[in-house]
Design a protein around this motif. Structure first.
Motif, PDB file in Angstrom:
ATOM      1  N   TRP A  96      32.580 -25.452  16.922  1.00 56.29           N
ATOM      2  CA  TRP A  96      33.493 -25.193  15.798  1.00 56.29           C
ATOM      3  C   TRP A  96      34.659 -26.185  15.856  1.00 56.29           C
ATOM      4  CZ3 TRP A  96      33.250 -22.722  20.344  1.00 56.29           C
ATOM      5  CH2 TRP A  96      34.431 -22.406  21.031  1.00 56.29           C
ATOM      6  N   ARG A 108      25.941 -20.956   9.570  1.00 61.55           N
ATOM      7  CA  ARG A 108      26.184 -21.723  10.786  1.00 61.55           C
ATOM      8  C   ARG A 108      24.912 -22.005  11.580  1.00 61.55           C
ATOM      9  NH1 ARG A 108      29.195 -17.027  11.844  1.00 61.55           N
ATOM     10  NH2 ARG A 108      31.133 -18.194  11.803  1.00 61.55           N
ATOM     11  N   SER A 109      23.810 -21.329  11.256  1.00 60.81           N
ATOM     12  CA  SER A 109      22.553 -21.574  11.964  1.00 60.81           C
ATOM     13  C   SER A 109      21.668 -22.618  11.281  1.00 60.81           C
ATOM     14  CB  SER A 109      21.774 -20.256  12.102  1.00 60.81           C
ATOM     15  OG  SER A 109      22.503 -19.315  12.869  1.00 60.81           O
ATOM     16  N   LYS A 117      22.660 -20.350  24.685  1.00 61.63           N
ATOM     17  CA  LYS A 117      23.194 -20.334  23.326  1.00 61.63           C
ATOM     18  C   LYS A 117      24.297 -21.391  23.218  1.00 61.63           C
ATOM     19  CE  LYS A 117      22.130 -15.461  22.474  1.00 61.63           C
ATOM     20  NZ  LYS A 117      22.661 -14.117  22.129  1.00 61.63           N
ATOM     21  N   ILE A 129      32.761 -14.781  14.804  1.00 64.26           N
ATOM     22  CA  ILE A 129      31.327 -14.501  14.740  1.00 64.26           C
ATOM     23  C   ILE A 129      31.065 -13.032  15.065  1.00 64.26           C
ATOM     24  CG2 ILE A 129      29.072 -14.946  15.803  1.00 64.26           C
ATOM     25  CD1 ILE A 129      29.882 -17.804  16.217  1.00 64.26           C
ATOM     26  N   TYR A 150      27.439 -22.873  20.689  1.00 64.31           N
ATOM     27  CA  TYR A 150      28.327 -22.654  19.547  1.00 64.31           C
ATOM     28  C   TYR A 150      29.308 -23.823  19.452  1.00 64.31           C
ATOM     29  CZ  TYR A 150      26.606 -17.860  20.040  1.00 64.31           C
ATOM     30  OH  TYR A 150      25.800 -16.746  20.156  1.00 64.31           O
ATOM     31  N   ARG A 197      34.642 -16.181  20.435  1.00 65.39           N
ATOM     32  CA  ARG A 197      34.376 -16.437  19.019  1.00 65.39           C
ATOM     33  C   ARG A 197      34.462 -15.134  18.239  1.00 65.39           C
ATOM     34  NH1 ARG A 197      31.908 -20.884  16.968  1.00 65.39           N
ATOM     35  NH2 ARG A 197      32.629 -19.879  15.048  1.00 65.39           N
ATOM     36  N   ALA A 223      25.805 -22.750  15.236  1.00 68.18           N
ATOM     37  CA  ALA A 223      25.349 -21.816  16.262  1.00 68.18           C
ATOM     38  C   ALA A 223      23.851 -21.994  16.461  1.00 68.18           C
ATOM     39  CB  ALA A 223      25.663 -20.377  15.865  1.00 68.18           C
ATOM     40  N   ASP A 227      30.848 -25.599  11.772  1.00 59.12           N
ATOM     41  CA  ASP A 227      30.642 -24.357  12.521  1.00 59.12           C
ATOM     42  C   ASP A 227      29.145 -24.164  12.732  1.00 59.12           C
ATOM     43  OD1 ASP A 227      30.614 -21.845  13.620  1.00 59.12           O
ATOM     44  OD2 ASP A 227      31.758 -20.890  12.016  1.00 59.12           O
TER      45      ASP A 227
END
Length: 213
Positions: free
Chosen positions: A107, A67-68, A103, A206, A105, A203, A95, A93
């Motif tokens: 999804w 996801r990164s 941050k 995660i 995120y 989340r 991140a 998804d």
């Protein structure tokens, strides 16, 4: 004859139940962790289209490779999933840790239809046009780091969206339809100050797998 009627009735009820479970996309629109319980409830049907992983006994998620990594943070389904006139073709998804900017995120689903068709199919939501034919948002919410962990307020700010930086010491959450370079997305976003406790709540997929520290 009666046997045929019974079979037709059974098939109708089965298809109706399936359609009810396909309200999974409606569960996503609330952008709350109940979505992962819905994925769990629908996991047997979803496994006909993609991989599903269970966690916390009654929650599940659709895994992506990384996801990164923007080249690996999505997966296409083996076959599409229908919702009204929409065709769900994958899961997204993402991140990102942007340090002082917060941050981020994201999804949700990759959808074959264009963003206006997506918006019209979800007309029970109040959409705000951020960029014509490129980006719409709905259900914008905000919280302060001093709020109780479960508190979210309606975000009435005039400048809200994924392309803005949340105010200091706040977290934003919203639903968006976005036209990307290669895909149309219906996704949730949580951005800004995201503590471990907030991540665990919003989340859990995660947090349970400790992918993002």
């Amino acid at each position: 004859m009666f046997k045929n009627v019974f079979i037709l009735l059974f098939l109708f009820l089965a298809s109706t139940a399936s359609a009810d479970k396909l309200a999974l996309i409606e569960a996503l629109t609330s952008c709350n962790p109940d979505f992962f319980k819905h994925v769990y409830d629908y996991k047997d049907e979803l496994k006909n289209h993609t991989n599903v992983e269970t966690f916390n006994q009654n929650q599940a998620y659709i895994p992506v490779e990384n996801r990164s990594d923007p080249t690996k943070n999505f997966i296409y389904f083996q076959s599409p999933i229908a919702y009204k006139n929409l065709k769900l073709i994958g899961y997204y998804d993402s991140a990102m840790d942007l340090k002082k900017m917060g941050k981020y995120y994201f999804w949700g689903f990759i959808i074959e239809n264009d963003i206006n068709q997506i918006r019209n199919s979800l007309d029970f939501l109040e959409w705000k046009n951020m960029e014509d034919n490129l980006l719409y948002i709905a259900n914008p919410k905000i919280r302060s780091i001093n709020d109780d962990i479960q508190v979210w307020h309606k975000n009435t700010g005039s400048v809200v969206g994924v392309k803005t930086i949340p105010a200091p010491n706040t977290t934003e959450k919203l639903l968006l339809i976005e036209k990307g370079e290669n895909m149309h997305l219906l996704i949730c976003s949580i951005q800004g100050v995201v503590t471990n406790n907030l991540l665990k709540q919003e989340r859990p997929d995660i947090y349970a797998n400790k992918v993002i520290k």
